[in-house]
Design a protein around this motif. Structure first.
Motif, PDB file in Angstrom:
ATOM      1  N   LEU A 205       0.836  -1.207   0.000  1.00 18.92           N
ATOM      2  CA  LEU A 205       0.000   0.000   0.000  1.00 18.92           C
ATOM      3  C   LEU A 205       0.870   1.255   0.000  1.00 18.92           C
ATOM      4  CD1 LEU A 205      -2.785  -1.069   2.548  1.00 18.92           C
ATOM      5  CD2 LEU A 205      -2.976  -0.939   0.042  1.00 18.92           C
TER       6      LEU A 205
ATOM      7  N   SER B 107       3.933   5.186  -5.971  1.00 17.39           N
ATOM      8  CA  SER B 107       3.560   5.219  -7.393  1.00 17.39           C
ATOM      9  C   SER B 107       2.676   6.427  -7.685  1.00 17.39           C
ATOM     10  CB  SER B 107       2.813   3.939  -7.784  1.00 17.39           C
ATOM     11  OG  SER B 107       3.636   2.817  -7.598  1.00 17.39           O
TER      12      SER B 107
ATOM     13  N   GLY C 176       3.767   1.334  -1.278  1.00 18.19           N
ATOM     14  CA  GLY C 176       4.272   1.346  -2.658  1.00 18.19           C
ATOM     15  C   GLY C 176       3.273   1.998  -3.605  1.00 18.19           C
ATOM     16  N   GLN C 177       1.985   1.761  -3.352  1.00 20.77           N
ATOM     17  CA  GLN C 177       0.939   2.410  -4.162  1.00 20.77           C
ATOM     18  C   GLN C 177       1.021   3.929  -3.968  1.00 20.77           C
ATOM     19  OE1 GLN C 177      -2.133   4.248  -4.087  1.00 20.77           O
ATOM     20  NE2 GLN C 177      -1.982   3.917  -6.298  1.00 20.77           N
TER      21      GLN C 177
END
Lengths: 133, 127
Positions: free
Chosen positions: A60, A66, A62-63
């Motif tokens: 999450l 991004s 990492g989301q």
């Protein structure tokens, strides 16, 4: 897509973690360890309750990286230490609050220091990412 | 306890995995990622951790005692559907702290002979 300046605090994002989300992550990742789904089992091995996969929490975050970078294709490095478990009781939506500070910027990259908080406790330590600009 | 001779050894993956668009989409959806055709930054774990598990279990460690300590990814090339991946895993370090065995495994995910993603997992086997 944000503008990256050293010292800037990036906008916070909130993610919801619940039992259904853990089942989806278990199926998508292949990590079917019962401590992430079965309360009875989790308690039998000394845990307070079912806990989220560390990699789900990290995923999450990492989301978030991004999203801040504009695309997952911009993420070059990503690391974190799992310092505290995210406890997920049945029927509860646990909120994960993610934020970041820009610590370095060059022509090509920005380095972020990330914070992930659940119930006012930091659940990841030393969380960092390098993104391409 | 892990045989100290295994530290530094690389286990070359004998079989490859071809990444499917379904596996990327399911993983991206589970993380609430709108770009479901691109592998999220942590996707490599779905390939690396399974191989680390089989190596360490074969080496005598008890996977039911494992806790993930820390994790790092270095992404040279983003993983996408259709890529054929071989995974080589190296036990970089192993030490015992307060009876817990702490093992770091680096997994290199290779595509076309080049490292697309390196993943370092530090795993703590509780006493």
């Amino acid at each position: 897509m944000s503008t990256f300046v050293v010292g800037a605090a990036l906008p916070e994002k909130r993610y919801i973690i619940n039992r259904a989300a853990l089942v989806s992550y278990a199926n998508a990742s292949g990590d079917q360890n019962p401590i992430h789904q079965n309360e009875e089992f989790a308690k039998s091995v000394g845990l307070e309750n079912v806990i989220a996969h560390g990699m789900y929490t990290m995923g999450l975050v990492g989301q978030y990286v991004s999203a801040m970078a504009g695309s997952s294709s911009k993420v070059r490095e990503f690391s974190a230490r799992f310092t505290k478990p995210v406890v997920v009781p049945a029927g509860v939506d646990v909120e994960l609050i993610v934020s970041a500070t820009v610590v370095e910027v060059t022509d090509e990259i920005a380095k972020l220091e990330l914070t992930a908080i659940c119930n006012e406790v930091k659940v990841l330590g030393m969380a960092k990412a390098v993104i391409l600009l | 306890m892990l045989n100290p001779d295994l530290v530094g050894r690389t286990f070359v993956g004998a079989t490859s995995t071809t990444i499917s668009s379904d596996s990327i989409a399911a993983f991206a959806r589970a993380l609430g990622e709108p770009e479901t055709h691109l592998a999220p930054p942590t996707f490599a774990i779905t390939i690396s951790l399974e191989q680390s598990q089989s190596i360490l279990v074969e080496s005598g460690l008890d996977w039911s005692r494992v806790v993930h300590g820390d994790q790092r990814f270095l992404i040279n090339k983003q993983l996408t559907a259709g890529m054929e991946i071989f995974c080589n895993s190296t036990i970089e370090s192993a030490r015992v702290v307060a009876g817990n065995e702490i093992v770091t495994v680096r997994s290199d995910l290779l595509n076309g002979g080049e490292v697309a993603v390196s993943s370092w997992s530090t795993l703590v086997f509780r006493a």
